[in-house]
Design a protein around this motif. Structure first.
Motif, mmCIF file in Angstrom:
data_model
loop_
_atom_site.group_PDB
_atom_site.id
_atom_site.type_symbol
_atom_site.label_atom_id
_atom_site.label_comp_id
_atom_site.label_asym_id
_atom_site.label_seq_id
_atom_site.Cartn_x
_atom_site.Cartn_y
_atom_site.Cartn_z
ATOM 1 N N VAL A 140 15.151 -9.777 4.242
ATOM 2 C CA VAL A 140 15.117 -10.355 2.850
ATOM 3 C C VAL A 140 13.925 -9.696 2.035
ATOM 4 O O VAL A 140 14.226 -9.809 0.918
ATOM 5 C CB VAL A 140 14.499 -12.012 3.206
ATOM 6 C CG1 VAL A 140 13.930 -12.739 1.920
ATOM 7 C CG2 VAL A 140 15.535 -12.724 3.963
ATOM 8 N N GLU A 141 12.934 -9.427 2.642
ATOM 9 C CA GLU A 141 12.119 -8.457 1.829
ATOM 10 C C GLU A 141 12.619 -7.288 1.130
ATOM 11 O O GLU A 141 12.438 -7.040 -0.114
ATOM 12 C CB GLU A 141 10.807 -7.965 2.697
ATOM 13 C CG GLU A 141 9.662 -7.279 2.097
ATOM 14 C CD GLU A 141 8.923 -6.636 2.831
ATOM 15 O OE1 GLU A 141 8.885 -6.771 4.225
ATOM 16 O OE2 GLU A 141 7.732 -6.115 2.292
ATOM 17 N N VAL A 142 13.493 -6.399 1.797
ATOM 18 C CA VAL A 142 14.182 -5.400 1.353
ATOM 19 C C VAL A 142 15.115 -5.995 0.164
ATOM 20 O O VAL A 142 15.027 -5.285 -0.864
ATOM 21 C CB VAL A 142 14.952 -4.695 2.207
ATOM 22 C CG1 VAL A 142 15.845 -3.497 1.466
ATOM 23 C CG2 VAL A 142 14.012 -3.963 3.275
ATOM 24 N N ALA A 143 15.935 -7.086 0.253
ATOM 25 C CA ALA A 143 16.781 -7.553 -0.584
ATOM 26 C C ALA A 143 15.810 -7.815 -1.878
ATOM 27 O O ALA A 143 16.521 -7.497 -2.989
ATOM 28 C CB ALA A 143 17.475 -8.740 -0.026
ATOM 29 N N ALA A 170 15.342 2.361 2.650
ATOM 30 C CA ALA A 170 14.286 1.231 2.841
ATOM 31 C C ALA A 170 14.342 0.789 4.181
ATOM 32 O O ALA A 170 13.425 0.349 4.838
ATOM 33 C CB ALA A 170 14.560 0.258 1.757
ATOM 34 N N LEU A 171 15.596 0.551 4.665
ATOM 35 C CA LEU A 171 15.454 -0.177 5.923
ATOM 36 C C LEU A 171 15.396 0.829 7.095
ATOM 37 O O LEU A 171 14.869 0.357 8.164
ATOM 38 C CB LEU A 171 17.297 -0.500 6.225
ATOM 39 C CG LEU A 171 17.930 -1.440 5.337
ATOM 40 C CD1 LEU A 171 19.541 -1.659 5.438
ATOM 41 C CD2 LEU A 171 17.317 -3.038 5.786
ATOM 42 N N TRP A 172 15.370 1.961 7.068
ATOM 43 C CA TRP A 172 14.566 2.773 7.856
ATOM 44 C C TRP A 172 13.233 2.758 7.870
ATOM 45 O O TRP A 172 12.527 3.169 8.984
ATOM 46 C CB TRP A 172 15.091 4.472 7.632
ATOM 47 C CG TRP A 172 16.370 4.961 7.953
ATOM 48 C CD1 TRP A 172 17.376 5.333 7.267
ATOM 49 C CD2 TRP A 172 16.683 5.078 9.436
ATOM 50 N NE1 TRP A 172 18.564 5.692 8.120
ATOM 51 C CE2 TRP A 172 17.935 5.468 9.664
ATOM 52 C CE3 TRP A 172 16.147 4.653 10.427
ATOM 53 C CZ2 TRP A 172 18.752 5.605 10.595
ATOM 54 C CZ3 TRP A 172 16.939 4.963 11.838
ATOM 55 C CH2 TRP A 172 18.093 5.457 11.935
ATOM 56 N N GLY A 223 0.808 -1.251 0.022
ATOM 57 C CA GLY A 223 0.190 0.227 -0.018
ATOM 58 C C GLY A 223 0.774 1.141 -0.052
ATOM 59 O O GLY A 223 1.792 1.329 -0.863
ATOM 60 N N ASP A 224 0.651 2.203 0.927
ATOM 61 C CA ASP A 224 1.299 3.409 0.990
ATOM 62 C C ASP A 224 2.645 3.469 1.167
ATOM 63 O O ASP A 224 3.498 4.273 0.785
ATOM 64 C CB ASP A 224 0.556 4.432 2.190
ATOM 65 C CG ASP A 224 -0.625 4.890 1.561
ATOM 66 O OD1 ASP A 224 -0.980 4.840 0.417
ATOM 67 O OD2 ASP A 224 -1.476 5.312 2.615
ATOM 68 N N VAL A 225 3.143 2.347 1.992
ATOM 69 C CA VAL A 225 4.492 2.082 2.382
ATOM 70 C C VAL A 225 5.220 1.706 1.061
ATOM 71 O O VAL A 225 6.374 2.104 0.592
ATOM 72 C CB VAL A 225 4.811 1.029 3.565
ATOM 73 C CG1 VAL A 225 6.428 0.721 3.758
ATOM 74 C CG2 VAL A 225 3.861 1.362 4.637
ATOM 75 N N LYS A 226 4.783 0.899 0.317
ATOM 76 C CA LYS A 226 5.115 0.486 -1.000
ATOM 77 C C LYS A 226 5.270 1.693 -1.963
ATOM 78 O O LYS A 226 6.434 1.949 -2.825
ATOM 79 C CB LYS A 226 4.384 -0.446 -1.899
ATOM 80 C CG LYS A 226 5.040 -1.160 -3.159
ATOM 81 C CD LYS A 226 6.214 -1.639 -3.018
ATOM 82 C CE LYS A 226 6.812 -2.550 -4.182
ATOM 83 N NZ LYS A 226 7.076 -1.590 -5.441
ATOM 84 N N ARG A 227 4.339 2.560 -2.023
ATOM 85 C CA ARG A 227 4.432 3.713 -2.694
ATOM 86 C C ARG A 227 5.432 4.816 -2.454
ATOM 87 O O ARG A 227 6.068 5.514 -3.041
ATOM 88 C CB ARG A 227 3.002 4.434 -2.645
ATOM 89 C CG ARG A 227 2.154 3.933 -3.868
ATOM 90 C CD ARG A 227 0.718 4.755 -4.035
ATOM 91 N NE ARG A 227 -0.060 4.367 -2.495
ATOM 92 C CZ ARG A 227 -1.000 3.286 -2.598
ATOM 93 N NH1 ARG A 227 -1.040 2.396 -3.481
ATOM 94 N NH2 ARG A 227 -1.618 3.189 -1.621
ATOM 95 N N GLU A 228 5.673 4.859 -1.001
ATOM 96 C CA GLU A 228 6.694 5.499 -0.456
ATOM 97 C C GLU A 228 7.957 5.096 -0.905
ATOM 98 O O GLU A 228 8.914 6.009 -1.432
ATOM 99 C CB GLU A 228 6.764 5.281 1.022
ATOM 100 C CG GLU A 228 7.637 6.470 1.617
ATOM 101 C CD GLU A 228 7.655 6.313 3.261
ATOM 102 O OE1 GLU A 228 6.798 5.656 3.717
ATOM 103 O OE2 GLU A 228 8.497 6.734 4.034
ATOM 104 N N LEU A 229 8.166 3.829 -1.001
ATOM 105 C CA LEU A 229 9.648 3.344 -1.484
ATOM 106 C C LEU A 229 9.833 3.480 -2.994
ATOM 107 O O LEU A 229 10.776 4.150 -3.675
ATOM 108 C CB LEU A 229 9.502 1.901 -1.184
ATOM 109 C CG LEU A 229 10.791 1.108 -1.935
ATOM 110 C CD1 LEU A 229 12.249 1.721 -1.055
ATOM 111 C CD2 LEU A 229 11.133 -0.526 -1.834
#
Lengths: 182, 437
Positions: A71-74, A54-56, A31-37
C-alpha cells in the motif's frame, strides 16, 4: 515432500509468521530511503517503472513485502494496491510472508539435477531442521526452497543464502556452509 | 577462456580474455586493458557508420535467436522525434547458460561500454541493463562499473566530453524466466507483470514506454567494441565454416563433463573436439549419451549428431538442433533421459506466465505425464499424447515458452524412445555407475 507446483501449490502454514509480523506498520520510505526512491524515479519516464526497484527496497528494509508495504509503494507511485499486489505475486523473489533469517535457495533444474542437486536439497533440509521445502526451521533461522535455474550451471550445485551466491555445493559441504552462518 | 579452468590453446579469447582477472573489474584496470577506446572511437563516428560496420561484420544476436545485429540496429529510424531506448537483456535464465554472468562479473565495464556504443548507434540516450535478481554478484559489479563510469564522465549528459548524453541504468529483475523474452522484459521494466506482448508492433516501432527500442543480449553488445576497434573484416575472418556465422562465441558447458566452464571459440569449431579436448570428455568411467547444445529450449542431440556438428548457427541446425544461447548441457549414460526431460518440463511449467491456454495447460500436463512415465506409471499411449500436446503447443502462443517446453519432450521421444518404453514396460532404468572412480 516437494510442493506440487504444477497441480496446485499446497501452501505451507505461514500463520505463525504472520502473527509475529503483525505489529504497527512504520513507513519504509522516509529520510535517506525516500531520497533513494526519488533518485530512482529520475531514471524512468514513468513512476510505474520504479515499482520493481521500490519493492526491492521494501524487502531490503523489512526482509519481506507485507500488504502494508504494498500500500505504501502504491501511494508513492500513484498505483492501486491491487495492481501492486498483482505485480508482487508474479515474481518469485518477493517474499509475501516472513522467512527465516537465512533464506536458502537451491537450484534443482536439470543441469544441476544431473549433478546431484537433489542430494544437496536433502542435506540442507536435514541439517537445518527446516523439515520441508518452504517451511522455516523451528528456531526461525532457516527456510529452504528449490529454485529454478540460478544461471550458474557450470558450478553445480549453486545455492543462494539471502544475497550470497555460493557455487559448487555438495551434500558433504552443507554442514560447513551452515556452521559458517551460525 | 575455459573459466574457471585454464585457457585452452584452441580457444580464441576476445570477450573472455579477462575472466578471473580481478583488476579488469575496475575502471582503472579496464582502461589499462584498452577499455573505452572503442567508445571514444564510436562517439567520433556517425551512428549510421557504426551500424554499417556491425552489419558488415556479420555479428548475430547471441541471446538465442541469432538475428543480425546491424540489421536490428538499422530498424531504429533517426530523426523520428521520439526518444529511443536500448535494453540490454541480462536476464540470463535459460537452463545451461551462464556466459553472461561471467561477462558481467569479470568485465562489467565491457558491458557499460557496449551499452553506450549501442545506445549511441541507435540514437538512444538511455540504456537499461535488465539483470535477473538472482545474479547478486553481476549486479554488484555492474552497479560499481556504472557508478565509476558516471564519476569519470564516461556516462552522463556530456559523455566523454562529446556533449552527447548517454545514460546507463541497471534494473534488477525479481525472479521470472519469462522476463528474458524481449517483450516481457519491457513489460517488467515498465513495472508490470512479465507477460509477453503480441507482436507486431515490434520493439523497434513500439517498445519500452511505447517508444522505439532495441533489445540486445549482453554478449552481443560486448562484441560491438572489438568489432569497432579491429574492423568488420577481422571479425568476419573468425569463422571456420560458413560466412553466415562469424566471430567468436561463448559456450557455457555444464552437466556430466570433466571441465565445466565458459569457453570461447570461433564459429564453426568442431563440436567433437570441443567436448573431448577442451572440456575434457565425460566423467571417469562414463560415456556421453546426449547433448542439449543451446540451452534447454533447443532440441536434444544424440551423441552421433553432436559429434558431427560444426559449432555455428547453421551447423547445429544441420545436426538436429540449434545454437540457441550457447548453453551446452552434457548428459552421460548414468542419467535417465526421461528424468532429465521431466525436470525440464517442470521448469517450463513453473515459468509459464499463464496468458496462453496452450502453454499454461500444455506445460502442466506435459509435466504430469512425463513424471508419471518417470515413476513407472506411464502407458504406451502417453507418448502419443505427449507428441499431440507438443504439436498443440508449437507456434500457437504469444511467445515461444510453450514451444520451448515441447521441444525437449518431442525430440526426446523421437531420439530416446527406448528409454521411455523401458520405463513404461516396467523395466526400471539402471544407471551405469559401477565404474565411477
Amino acid at each position: 515432500m516437494t510442493p506440487d507446483l504444477v497441480g496446485g501449490l499446497e501452501s505451507p502454514d505461514y500463520a505463525s509468521h504472520d502473527r509475529a509480523a503483525h505489529e504497527p506498520y512504520a513507513p519504509v520510505f522516509t529520510g535517506d530511503v525516500k531520497r533513494e526512491l526519488d533518485e530512482l524515479l529520475t531514471r524512468y519516464p514513468t513512476k510505474m517503472a520504479a515499482l520493481l526497484p521500490a519493492l526491492w527496497i521494501v524487502q531490503r528494509e523489512r526482509r519481506w513485502v507485507s500488504e502494508e508495504g504494498m500500500v505504501e509503494v502504491a501511494d508513492l507511485l500513484e498505483l492501486t494496491p491491487a495492481y501492486v499486489k498483482g505485480v508482487v505475486t508474479f515474481y518469485t523473489m518477493y517474499h509475501q510472508h516472513p522467512v527465516g533469517k537465512y533464506f536458502i535457495q537451491v537450484c534443482t533444474t536439470s543441469p544441476c539435477g544431473i549433478c546431484g542437486a537433489d542430494d544437496v536439497v536433502k542435506a540442507l533440509l536435514r541439517h537445518t531442521n527446516a523439515g520441508e521445502l518452504g517451511l522455516t526451521s523451528p528456531d526461525g533461522r532457516f527456510t529452504v526452497i528449490e529454485v529454478e535455474c540460478l544461471g550458474a550451471c557450470g558450478f553445480a550445485t549453486p545455492v543462494m543464502v539471502n544475497e550470497e551466491f555460493i557455487e559448487s555445493v555438495t551434500p558433504e559441504k552443507v554442514p560447513d556452509l551452515l556452521a559458517r552462518l551460525a | 577462456m575455459g573459466y574457471p579452468n585454464q585457457p585452452h590453446q584452441r580457444e580464441t579469447t576476445v570477450l573472455s580474455r579477462y575472466f578471473g582477472d580481478t583488476e579488469a573489474r575496475t575502471l582503472a584496470g579496464w582502461k589499462k586493458r584498452g577499455g573505452y577506446k572503442a567508445l571514444e572511437k564510436a562517439l567520433g563516428m556517425a551512428p549510421a557508420d557504426i551500424v554499417n560496420v556491425v552489419k558488415e561484420s556479420g555479428l548475430r544476436g547471441r541471446g538465442g535467436a541469432g538475428f543480425p545485429t546491424g540489421i536490428k540496429w538499422s530498424f531504429m529510424k533517426p530523426g523520428d522525434g521520439k526518444p529511443h531506448y536500448l535494453c540490454c537483456n541480462a536476464d540470463e535464465s535459460e537452463p545451461g547458460t551462464f556466459k553472461d554472468r561471467e561477462l558481467m562479473r569479470w568485465t562489467p565495464h565491457a558491458l557499460v561500454e557496449g551499452c553506450a556504443i549501442g545506445a549511441y548507434a541507435i540514437g538512444a540516450e538511455t540504456a537499461y541493463v535488465y539483470i535477473r535478481g538472482e545474479f547478486t554478484e553481476p549486479l554488484y559489479w555492474m552497479d560499481q562499473a556504472v557508478k565509476e563510469a558516471y564519476a569519470a564522465g564516461i556516462l552522463g549528459k556530456n559523455a566523454m566530453g562529446t556533449g552527447k548524453r548517454i545514460d546507463v541504468h541497471v534494473h534488477k529483475g525479481a525472479g521470472a524466466y519469462i522476463c528474458g523474452e524481449e517483450t516481457a522484459l519491457m513489460e517488467s521494466l515498465e513495472g508490470r507483470r512479465g507477460n509477453p506482448r503480441i507482436k507486431p508492433p515490434f520493439p523497434a516501432v513500439s517498445g519500452v514506454f511505447g517508444m522505439p527500442t532495441t533489445i540486445n543480449n549482453v554478449e552481443t553488445l560486448i562484441a560491438a567494441a572489438p568489432i569497432l576497434m579491429n574492423g568488420a573484416d577481422w571479425y568476419k575472418k573468425m569463422s571456420l565454416s560458413n560466412p553466415k556465422s562469424t566471430g567468436t562465441k561463448l559456450f557455457s558447458v555444464c552437466g556430466n563433463i570433466q571441465r565445466p566452464g565458459t569457453y570461447e571459440v570461433v564459429m564453426g569449431f568442431p563440436f567433437k573436439e570441443f567436448l573431448y579436448d577442451l572440456c575434457g570428455g565425460p566423467p571417469h568411467g562414463r560415456k556421453f549419451k546426449a547433448v542439449i547444445p543451446g540451452g534447454a529450449s533447443v532440441p536434444i542431440q544424440t551423441l552421433e549428431e553432436a559429434e558431427a556438428t560444426l559449432m555455428d548457427y547453421e551447423g547445429f541446425v544441420a545436426q538436429g538442433s540449434m545454437l540457441g544461447s550457447g548453453g551446452v548441457i552434457v548428459i552421460d549414460d548414468a542419467q535417465s533421459m526421461v528424468s532429465v526431460i521431466a525436470r525440464l518440463a517442470r521448469f517450463f511449467a513453473h515459468e509459464s506466465c499463464g496468458q496462453c491456454t496452450q502453454c499454461r495447460e500444455g506445460t502442466a500436463w506435459t509435466t504430469k505425464i512425463m513424471e508419471r512415465i518417470r515413476d513407472g506409471e506411464g502407458t504406451i499411449e502417453d507418448m502419443d499424447t505427449l507428441l499431440d500436446i507438443g504439436e498443440q503447443m508449437t507456434g500457437k502462443t504469444i511467445c515461444v515458452l510453450s514451444d520451448s517446453c515441447a521441444v525437449p519432450v518431442v525430440s526426446g521421444i523421437k531420439k530416446f524412445r527406448g528409454e521411455f518404453e523401458a520405463l513404461i514396460q516396467g523395466r526400471r532404468f539402471h544407471p551405469v555407475i559401477a565404474a565411477v572412480a
